[in-house]
Design an enzyme around this catalytic site. Structure first.
Site, short mmCIF file in Angstrom:
data_model
loop_
_atom_site.label_atom_id
_atom_site.label_comp_id
_atom_site.label_asym_id
_atom_site.label_seq_id
_atom_site.Cartn_x
_atom_site.Cartn_y
_atom_site.Cartn_z
N GLY A 11 0.75 -1.36 0.10
CA GLY A 11 -0.02 0.00 0.17
C GLY A 11 0.73 1.26 0.02
CB CYS A 12 1.89 3.75 0.73
SG CYS A 12 2.27 3.76 2.61
N GLY A 13 -0.01 5.56 -1.34
CA GLY A 13 -0.13 6.07 -2.72
C GLY A 13 0.76 7.33 -2.60
#
Length: 381
Positions: A14-16
C-alpha cells in the site's frame, strides 16, 4: 496524541504517492493534487494522508513557516516560551481548516512565521542548523508538541484520514503553489497518528514514501552523529534528514546523493571498475563514506524542495513509480491513472529504472517568489 492502526488490515504494497510541479514556476491550486490522490484512494486505509506545497506563502517568503501540532494548550505555552527565546515571531495563527466528517478530532494546529534571533558569528551555527536545532528541541523536549513543517514559502499539511479528505480539511484548494506532493498512508510497522502521516519535512525538504526502510536503525544512529533526532515513530523520517545532510550540509550534487541512498550493488560497482569506468570508483567511494546512509528495503519516494522535485525508487524497484511530462509540467506518481486524472493528454510517460532519479528543476528559481498572496479566514494574530 492517539495512536491507531492495531485493528486495521495491513497491506505491505500500500501507500500512494503523487507529485506535480511547474518548472516555469506557475502557481496551481491544490485541487489537482487532491484529485490525483483521490484516484489512489485504495492504496491507503484512512490512517494517514498529507501534502506539501511550495510557493504558498509569498507574502511571508522571508520567514520560516513553522506548522505545529499541540495536544493541549499547556504544550503550546511551553513551546511558545522556547520559540520566544530563539525567534522573532512576525505572526502566529490557527491553521485554517473546514469540518470534514471523516477526519477525527485532532490536535491543535498552529503556524508561526519567524526569523532566527541569533548572532550566527557567535553561536557557531549557520541559520539553517539553528532552525533545525530548534525543531529538534521542541519535538524531543516538549511533551505533546510537534513541529511538522519548518521551511520558507512552503508548508506541510497532514492528518489521520484519507488524503483527499485531509486535503479538503486543510482547504488546500484555496492555496496556490508551483510544486505539490501528496501521500496516502497504509501503515505496516508503525502506528497511525497525526504526526506519523506523510510528508516528513525539515527546512524546505519534504518526503513522501511508499515501502519500508529496513535500514532504519542504522540510518537513525548515523544521523544522530550529526545532531538529528528521530521522534516521529516512523522510518520515513530518516529520508528527509539524509537529504538535508547530503545536499545542504555536505553539498553533494543531487544525482550523487541519490546514488548514495540507492547505491549500486557491489557486484555492479566491481564490474564498472573492471571495465575501467570512472563512475565505478565514484560509487565505491560513496558506499564507503555514506554506508550509514544507504537505504535498504523496498521504497519509492518523492522529494519536494524549494527549487524542484525528485522521484526515486530502490535499486531493485520493489515499489511502483511512474513519471510523465506535459509542456512545463513534471508528474510523478505510484500509478499512471493519478497523473491522467489531472492531465489526460501527456507528451511522454515512462517508468523510471531502479535507483535512477527523476529530477524536476525550476527553470528560473526567482519565479517561485510571487507577490500573489492568499487570504484565509482564521487568522488570530
Amino acid at each position: 496524541m492517539v495512536l491507531e492502526g492495531r485493528i486495521h488490515r495491513r497491506n505491505i504494497s500500500g501507500c500512494g504517492l503523487a507529485g506535480m510541479m511547474s518548472e516555469e514556476g506557475r502557481l496551481m491550486s491544490g485541487e489537482g493534487i487532491i484529485r490525483a490522490m483521490e484516484i489512489l484512494h485504495d492504496r491507503s486505509n484512512g490512517l494517514g494522508g498529507g501534502f506539501a506545497a511550495y510557493g504558498i506563502y509569498p507574502h511571508k517568503k522571508d520567514y520560516y513557516a513553522l506548522h505545529i501540532m499541540y495536544d493541549d494548550i499547556r504544550a503550546k505555552e511551553e513551546t511558545d516560551m522556547l520559540l520566544d527565546e530563539r525567534f522573532d515571531i512576525d505572526s502566529e495563527e490557527v491553521i485554517p481548516t473546514r469540518k470534514i466528517d471523516s477526519i477525527p478530532r485532532g490536535p491543535l494546529l498552529w503556524r508561526y512565521f519567524v526569523k532566527p534571533k541569533a548572532d550566527f558569528e557567535d553561536c557557531g551555527l549557520c541559520e539553517e542548523d539553528y532552525v533545525i536545532d530548534a525543531v529538534m528541541t521542541v519535538n524531543s523536549v516538549v511533551a505533546g508538541a510537534f513541529i511538522f513543517s519548518s521551511g520558507k514559502n512552503m508548508g506541510a499539511f497532514k492528518a489521520v484520514g484519507y488524503p483527499e479528505d485531509v486535503g479538503r480539511f486543510y482547504r488546500l484548494d484555496e492555496y496556490e503553489g508551483y510544486t505539490w506532493i501528496g501521500h496516502g498512508r497504509f501503515p505496516t510497522n508503525t502506528p497511525g497518528w497525526w504526526g506519523g502521516a506523510h510528508p516528513f519535512t525539515i527546512l524546505d525538504w519534504a518526503i513522501v514514501h511508499n515501502g519500508e526502510i529496513s535500514s532504519y536503525g542504522i540510518n537513525k544512529r548515523y544521523l544522530e552523529m550529526f545532531g538529528y533526532k528521530c521522534t516521529m515513530l516512523t522510518d520515513t523520517e530518516v529520508v528527509a534528514y539524509l537529504f538535508d545532510l547530503m545536499l545542504r550540509r555536505h553539498k553533494l550534487p543531487l544525482e550523487m546523493a541519490c546514488k548514495a541512498l540507492a547505491a549500486p550493488f557491489w557486484t555492479d560497482i566491481d564490474r564498472m571498475r573492471e571495465k575501467g569506468e570512472s563512475k565505478g570508483d565514484v560509487y565505491r567511494a560513496l558506499r564507503m563514506v555514506y554506508g550509514g546512509g544507504l537505504l535498504n528495503g523496498p521504497f519509492a519516494i518523492i522529494l519536494g524542495h524549494a527549487n524542484g522535485m525528485v522521484g526515486l525508487s530502490d535499486r531493485v524497484k520493489l515499489r511502483p513509480l511512474t513519471a510523465a511530462r506535459k509542456d512545463d509540467m513534471l508528474y510523478i506518481a505510484s500509478e499512471e491513472a493519478a497523473i491522467r486524472e489531472v492531465s489526460p493528454e501527456l507528451d511522454i510517460v515512462w517508468n523510471p529504472k531502479a535507483g535512477e532519479p527523476v529530477v524536476g528543476e525550476l527553470k528560473n528559481p526567482a519565479k517561485k517568489d510571487s507577490n500573489k498572496a492568499i487570504e484565509l479566514e482564521g487568522t488570530v494574530a
